[in-house]
Scaffold this motif. Sequence first.
Motif, PDB file in Angstrom:
ATOM      1  N   LEU A   1      86.046  91.037  42.532  1.00 31.84           N
ATOM      2  CA  LEU A   1      85.877  91.682  43.518  1.00 31.84           C
ATOM      3  C   LEU A   1      84.649  92.627  43.555  1.00 31.84           C
ATOM      4  O   LEU A   1      84.708  93.509  42.733  1.00 31.84           O
TER       5      LEU A   1
ATOM      6  N   ILE B   1      89.581 102.058  45.071  1.00 34.10           N
ATOM      7  CA  ILE B   1      89.628 100.496  45.592  1.00 34.10           C
ATOM      8  C   ILE B   1      90.335 100.304  46.526  1.00 34.10           C
ATOM      9  O   ILE B   1      90.067  99.469  47.469  1.00 34.10           O
ATOM     10  N   THR B   2      91.671 101.041  46.759  1.00 32.21           N
ATOM     11  CA  THR B   2      92.243 100.810  47.800  1.00 32.21           C
ATOM     12  C   THR B   2      91.730 101.218  49.103  1.00 32.21           C
ATOM     13  O   THR B   2      91.866 100.466  50.031  1.00 32.21           O
TER      14      THR B   2
ATOM     15  N   THR C   1      88.982  98.727  50.161  1.00 35.61           N
ATOM     16  CA  THR C   1      89.188  97.283  50.097  1.00 35.61           C
ATOM     17  C   THR C   1      90.794  96.730  50.541  1.00 35.61           C
ATOM     18  O   THR C   1      91.004  95.797  51.050  1.00 35.61           O
ATOM     19  N   SER C   2      91.328  98.154  50.765  1.00 33.15           N
ATOM     20  CA  SER C   2      92.959  97.789  50.945  1.00 33.15           C
ATOM     21  C   SER C   2      93.554  97.273  49.947  1.00 33.15           C
ATOM     22  O   SER C   2      94.743  96.762  50.252  1.00 33.15           O
ATOM     23  N   TRP C   3      92.998  96.858  48.866  1.00 33.02           N
ATOM     24  CA  TRP C   3      93.782  96.307  47.650  1.00 33.02           C
ATOM     25  C   TRP C   3      94.415  97.444  46.953  1.00 33.02           C
ATOM     26  O   TRP C   3      93.857  98.098  46.123  1.00 33.02           O
TER      27      TRP C   3
ATOM     28  N   PRO D   1      94.907  93.506  40.219  1.00 27.95           N
ATOM     29  CA  PRO D   1      95.454  93.459  41.685  1.00 27.95           C
ATOM     30  C   PRO D   1      96.948  93.526  41.981  1.00 27.95           C
ATOM     31  O   PRO D   1      97.750  92.657  41.209  1.00 27.95           O
TER      32      PRO D   1
ATOM     33  N   GLU E   1      93.702  89.381  51.592  1.00 28.49           N
ATOM     34  CA  GLU E   1      92.259  89.244  51.593  1.00 28.49           C
ATOM     35  C   GLU E   1      91.920  90.784  51.506  1.00 28.49           C
ATOM     36  O   GLU E   1      92.321  91.806  52.199  1.00 28.49           O
ATOM     37  N   PRO E   2      90.949  91.130  50.772  1.00 29.11           N
ATOM     38  CA  PRO E   2      90.149  92.399  50.751  1.00 29.11           C
ATOM     39  C   PRO E   2      89.615  92.612  52.184  1.00 29.11           C
ATOM     40  O   PRO E   2      89.106  91.855  53.021  1.00 29.11           O
TER      41      PRO E   2
ATOM     42  N   VAL F   1      82.111  92.450  51.664  1.00 29.10           N
ATOM     43  CA  VAL F   1      83.058  92.604  50.612  1.00 29.10           C
ATOM     44  C   VAL F   1      82.801  90.816  50.088  1.00 29.10           C
ATOM     45  O   VAL F   1      82.803  90.061  50.911  1.00 29.10           O
TER      46      VAL F   1
END
Length: 145
Positions: free
Chosen positions: A26, A56-57, A60-62, A93, A98-99, A108
């Motif tokens: 990513l 990271i969250t 990217t919402s991950w 992850p 999807e990011p 991204v």
Amino acid sequence: MTTPGAAPRSYPISIKGVVVRDGLVLLLKNEREEWELPGGRIEIGETPEECVAREITEETSWPVTTGPVLNSWMYHIHAVDKHVFIVTYGCYPDTDAEPVLSHEHKEVGLFPESAIADLNMPEGYKRSISAWFARLRAAESELVG
């Protein structure tokens, strides 16, 4: 080395994460048109592991689980003549989504290890990505073998 009587220089600290899912790492594109690892500045009262997971969250919402420290180095950003101390972590992850691109970056992307050498990206990030892929391969071979 600091000259006696001179104030020591200080630098911002940035905690970054290498996240690999399904053989792809990513990455985010910044305003300097460089690909970079997700992450950012540590906040007071936060551990580096909490910082990288939060960043990271946010970016990217991950959601991720933070793993081991991979590398650290002083990075000179030539475009703004600024030094930043970078620490990278391997991260796992915790999503199949999807990011999602945040307002902090231009793009991204998910890239195979073979594409990393040709990307416009600081060498320190490339070393961290390579180190995490190597560790993941070693862990996988231990499980299989």
